[in-house]
Scaffold this motif. Sequence first.
Motif, mmCIF file in Angstrom:
data_model
loop_
_atom_site.group_PDB
_atom_site.id
_atom_site.type_symbol
_atom_site.label_atom_id
_atom_site.label_comp_id
_atom_site.label_asym_id
_atom_site.label_seq_id
_atom_site.Cartn_x
_atom_site.Cartn_y
_atom_site.Cartn_z
ATOM 1 N N THR A 99 -5.098 11.055 2.094
ATOM 2 C CA THR A 99 -5.666 12.278 1.520
ATOM 3 C C THR A 99 -5.536 13.388 2.540
ATOM 4 O O THR A 99 -5.676 13.154 3.742
ATOM 5 C CB THR A 99 -7.161 12.113 1.188
ATOM 6 O OG1 THR A 99 -7.707 11.104 2.032
ATOM 7 C CG2 THR A 99 -7.373 11.751 -0.249
ATOM 8 N N TYR A 100 -5.226 14.575 2.047
ATOM 9 C CA TYR A 100 -5.203 15.747 2.917
ATOM 10 C C TYR A 100 -6.497 16.502 2.663
ATOM 11 O O TYR A 100 -6.622 17.219 1.669
ATOM 12 C CB TYR A 100 -3.987 16.619 2.590
ATOM 13 C CG TYR A 100 -2.674 15.955 2.934
ATOM 14 C CD1 TYR A 100 -2.223 15.887 4.252
ATOM 15 C CD2 TYR A 100 -1.885 15.386 1.944
ATOM 16 C CE1 TYR A 100 -1.027 15.280 4.570
ATOM 17 C CE2 TYR A 100 -0.674 14.773 2.254
ATOM 18 C CZ TYR A 100 -0.252 14.729 3.565
ATOM 19 O OH TYR A 100 0.923 14.129 3.866
ATOM 20 N N ALA A 146 -2.737 12.351 -1.840
ATOM 21 C CA ALA A 146 -1.294 12.217 -1.991
ATOM 22 C C ALA A 146 -0.911 10.784 -2.346
ATOM 23 O O ALA A 146 0.018 10.539 -3.110
ATOM 24 C CB ALA A 146 -0.592 12.630 -0.696
ATOM 25 N N LEU A 147 -1.668 9.829 -1.783
ATOM 26 C CA LEU A 147 -1.337 8.427 -1.986
ATOM 27 C C LEU A 147 -2.619 7.686 -2.321
ATOM 28 O O LEU A 147 -3.625 7.847 -1.640
ATOM 29 C CB LEU A 147 -0.741 7.878 -0.679
ATOM 30 C CG LEU A 147 0.399 6.881 -0.731
ATOM 31 C CD1 LEU A 147 1.540 7.413 -1.576
ATOM 32 C CD2 LEU A 147 0.884 6.608 0.684
ATOM 33 N N ALA A 194 9.072 10.735 -9.567
ATOM 34 C CA ALA A 194 9.430 12.148 -9.666
ATOM 35 C C ALA A 194 9.075 12.859 -8.363
ATOM 36 O O ALA A 194 8.354 12.314 -7.518
ATOM 37 C CB ALA A 194 8.697 12.791 -10.832
ATOM 38 N N SER A 195 9.560 14.066 -8.212
ATOM 39 C CA SER A 195 9.251 14.845 -7.021
ATOM 40 C C SER A 195 7.741 15.047 -6.902
ATOM 41 O O SER A 195 7.066 15.272 -7.896
ATOM 42 C CB SER A 195 9.927 16.214 -7.090
ATOM 43 O OG SER A 195 11.311 16.041 -7.118
ATOM 44 N N GLY A 196 7.221 14.914 -5.714
ATOM 45 C CA GLY A 196 5.802 15.155 -5.496
ATOM 46 C C GLY A 196 4.911 13.985 -5.853
ATOM 47 O O GLY A 196 3.705 14.143 -5.968
ATOM 48 N N CYS A 197 5.495 12.774 -6.026
ATOM 49 C CA CYS A 197 4.655 11.640 -6.401
ATOM 50 C C CYS A 197 4.121 10.910 -5.180
ATOM 51 O O CYS A 197 3.379 9.943 -5.304
ATOM 52 C CB CYS A 197 5.417 10.670 -7.301
ATOM 53 S SG CYS A 197 6.670 9.726 -6.451
ATOM 54 N N GLY A 198 4.483 11.364 -3.986
ATOM 55 C CA GLY A 198 3.964 10.734 -2.783
ATOM 56 C C GLY A 198 4.951 9.796 -2.104
ATOM 57 O O GLY A 198 4.596 9.142 -1.123
ATOM 58 N N LYS A 199 6.191 9.757 -2.594
ATOM 59 C CA LYS A 199 7.193 8.879 -1.985
ATOM 60 C C LYS A 199 7.419 9.226 -0.524
ATOM 61 O O LYS A 199 7.468 8.359 0.343
ATOM 62 C CB LYS A 199 8.574 9.016 -2.660
ATOM 63 C CG LYS A 199 8.614 8.999 -4.149
ATOM 64 C CD LYS A 199 10.058 9.023 -4.633
ATOM 65 C CE LYS A 199 10.772 10.342 -4.418
ATOM 66 N NZ LYS A 199 10.666 11.286 -5.534
ATOM 67 N N ALA A 201 7.156 5.084 8.646
ATOM 68 C CA ALA A 201 7.938 5.399 9.839
ATOM 69 C C ALA A 201 7.046 5.710 11.039
ATOM 70 O O ALA A 201 7.547 5.912 12.138
ATOM 71 C CB ALA A 201 8.857 6.582 9.558
ATOM 72 N N GLY A 202 5.735 5.760 10.808
ATOM 73 C CA GLY A 202 4.829 6.055 11.914
ATOM 74 C C GLY A 202 4.802 7.529 12.269
ATOM 75 O O GLY A 202 4.415 7.896 13.377
ATOM 76 N N LEU A 203 5.223 8.389 11.333
ATOM 77 C CA LEU A 203 5.224 9.822 11.599
ATOM 78 C C LEU A 203 3.893 10.442 11.219
ATOM 79 O O LEU A 203 3.504 11.479 11.750
ATOM 80 C CB LEU A 203 6.345 10.506 10.818
ATOM 81 C CG LEU A 203 7.769 10.112 11.178
ATOM 82 C CD1 LEU A 203 8.760 10.774 10.242
ATOM 83 C CD2 LEU A 203 8.079 10.491 12.616
ATOM 84 N N VAL A 204 3.196 9.813 10.260
ATOM 85 C CA VAL A 204 1.930 10.337 9.750
ATOM 86 C C VAL A 204 0.954 9.167 9.684
ATOM 87 O O VAL A 204 1.322 8.101 9.205
ATOM 88 C CB VAL A 204 2.135 10.939 8.331
ATOM 89 C CG1 VAL A 204 0.811 11.285 7.696
ATOM 90 C CG2 VAL A 204 3.030 12.151 8.381
ATOM 91 N N PRO A 205 -0.270 9.326 10.175
ATOM 92 C CA PRO A 205 -1.224 8.223 10.067
ATOM 93 C C PRO A 205 -1.795 8.140 8.653
ATOM 94 O O PRO A 205 -2.028 9.176 8.026
ATOM 95 C CB PRO A 205 -2.313 8.607 11.076
ATOM 96 C CG PRO A 205 -2.231 10.086 11.179
ATOM 97 C CD PRO A 205 -0.822 10.496 10.871
ATOM 98 N N PRO A 206 -2.028 6.929 8.126
ATOM 99 C CA PRO A 206 -2.643 6.811 6.801
ATOM 100 C C PRO A 206 -4.140 7.117 6.893
ATOM 101 O O PRO A 206 -4.735 6.983 7.968
ATOM 102 C CB PRO A 206 -2.389 5.351 6.421
ATOM 103 C CG PRO A 206 -2.271 4.638 7.721
ATOM 104 C CD PRO A 206 -1.708 5.618 8.706
ATOM 105 N N SER A 207 -4.725 7.544 5.764
ATOM 106 C CA SER A 207 -6.176 7.798 5.756
ATOM 107 C C SER A 207 -6.944 6.498 5.600
ATOM 108 O O SER A 207 -8.071 6.372 6.044
ATOM 109 C CB SER A 207 -6.554 8.735 4.605
ATOM 110 O OG SER A 207 -5.740 9.865 4.624
ATOM 111 N N SER A 208 -6.318 5.513 4.932
ATOM 112 C CA SER A 208 -6.965 4.221 4.759
ATOM 113 C C SER A 208 -5.894 3.143 4.713
ATOM 114 O O SER A 208 -4.717 3.432 4.509
ATOM 115 C CB SER A 208 -7.781 4.207 3.463
ATOM 116 O OG SER A 208 -6.903 4.378 2.367
ATOM 117 N N GLY A 209 -6.312 1.900 4.916
ATOM 118 C CA GLY A 209 -5.388 0.782 4.810
ATOM 119 C C GLY A 209 -4.689 0.479 6.112
ATOM 120 O O GLY A 209 -4.917 1.131 7.133
ATOM 121 N N SER A 210 -3.855 -0.562 6.084
ATOM 122 C CA SER A 210 -3.174 -0.986 7.298
ATOM 123 C C SER A 210 -1.672 -1.102 7.067
ATOM 124 O O SER A 210 -1.214 -1.444 5.982
ATOM 125 C CB SER A 210 -3.727 -2.337 7.759
ATOM 126 O OG SER A 210 -3.350 -3.328 6.828
#
Lengths: 287, 274
Positions: free
Chosen positions: B32-33, B40-41, B59-64, B72-81
């Motif tokens: 989440t942002y 987002a996911l 589709a575009s913008g679905c969170g892929k 890829a380790g570029l962005v940390p997830p808000s939840s989960g592992s």
Amino acid sequence: MSDASLAPALATGEPADTVWTERDSWFDRIPRAVAMLALAAVAVGLWGAVSWSGIVSPIILPSPGETLRHVVFVGGNLLSGGYMLGSLLVTVQELVLAFALAVIIGFALGVLVGETAFGERAVMPYLVAVDTMPKVAFAPLFIAWLGFGIESKVALATFIATFPIVVGTAAGLHASDENARMLFRTMGASRWQTLVKMKLPSGLPQFFTGLKIASVGVMAGVITGEFLGGGRGFGELIRVASTNLDTGRVFALILYLSLLGLATFGTVAWTQRRLVFWQRTSASREG
Amino acid sequence: MSPVVITDAATVEAPAARAGTPVFSLRGVGKTYPRRNVEALGRVDLTLEAGGFSSVIGASGCGKSTLLKIMAGLVPPSSGSVTLSGRPVTGPRREIGMMFQQATLFPWKTTVENIVLPVEIRDGRAAARASRDKARALLELVGLRGFEEVYPNELSGGMAQRAAICRMLITEPEVLLLDEPFSALDELTRDFMNMELQRICLARGATAFLVTHSIPEAVILSDVVHVMSPRPGRFVDTVAIDLPRPRTLAMTTTPRFGALVERIRGRLDKGAFL
């Protein structure tokens, strides 16, 4: 029917009136050098006509012949190692020093502003504020602080030439695209590696655009400094000739100064072509 | 500078090891942002098996893209592992090779220099020089022999993406993350490059994860296709593709292929394009 009417034309080697070809206008077909020389000839012709007619005093506009005489005289003095060569060397020295300082300071400030949040948020507003000031107005201050030697001229010219380099460097650092930055992150690149191996090379075209603008500004700074602060440079020669109402001499001196400016700009452009070899799209100033 | 094992040119094709064992696993990964208050996911569970080819389609913008950046380790997830080969992902990892829609080759480096760039970044110049032979072998693998010393300006779009494949493979990553790698190419080149990609993945036993918005592309390449739905991004279906390997472009006209495409399209229609 159309086939039948076209057939003879094609068979007889396509007479010009039946074939539609793209043709340049008459002006596009003139070689560039010829066009340039022709324009110069027209301009000099007009100039000669105006001064020959006597409408304008020779003190305001000397004739082409008078100017040429001065050009030859100044050229002879320069080539024979006369006092004018000494003045030119002083100006060249100021120019080179000021440009080198502007590159060092401008690049360092540009990296600070373009790469760090501190630079962008805290330093940039002041740079913009100072850049909007008429920098020539600082000349008396530099003379008061640094005296009538070359230091005050170098300081003024550096001051003027630094800003375009800051802007060019910072713009270059922002020019690298999102994909390239993401790629470097996936490769585990450090901030330093990203800067040196990706952002700086990507930004070279913008950096050189800044350098080109600075190379013009540094000349203006040096000559302004010499006008206002005296000394032994080429600007002083112009000032003296101008005070003596020797307008032909002023014209001739300006011509040699413009050659110096051209050489400075040309050196930057040449360096850019060698260093930014992948960008061979145009030879324009914007390049 | 850690020493690098220099692989002999002949052994670039890695063995298809440990087929079927999980390499990558995501458990309840969400993003989440908070600033924009966008989820987002949702909660995504995903397992990549060694040597397998998986796709995510949406589709575009679905969170892929968010999903891929988390992997890829570029962005940390808000939840989960997120776990890659037994260790949690906390940043970019050496075991991951990535490819984007744009080849992003650097114009001041020759093709070979571009390919060894990841080695230069991770292990220094000396290691990069040492891996040039390997880069040449990779160029041969993707059919770019003879273009080693050419600058990227002289490469076509398809050739540039081949070089990008080599750059991704030079560090011998265990997992390939592919973000619409050929979608900027024309369709003929794209079909051809997809077949090339399959060949390279099979030859190296690579584990691949493809993000795409082309259903036929996902079906022809994958063992498993995850169908993604937006707001928040989540998997609404997981389709096993049972077409035999190696796949050929001729298979795209078979009834089975058509049925799989139909099924995925049906899942996408529900909510994806609202």
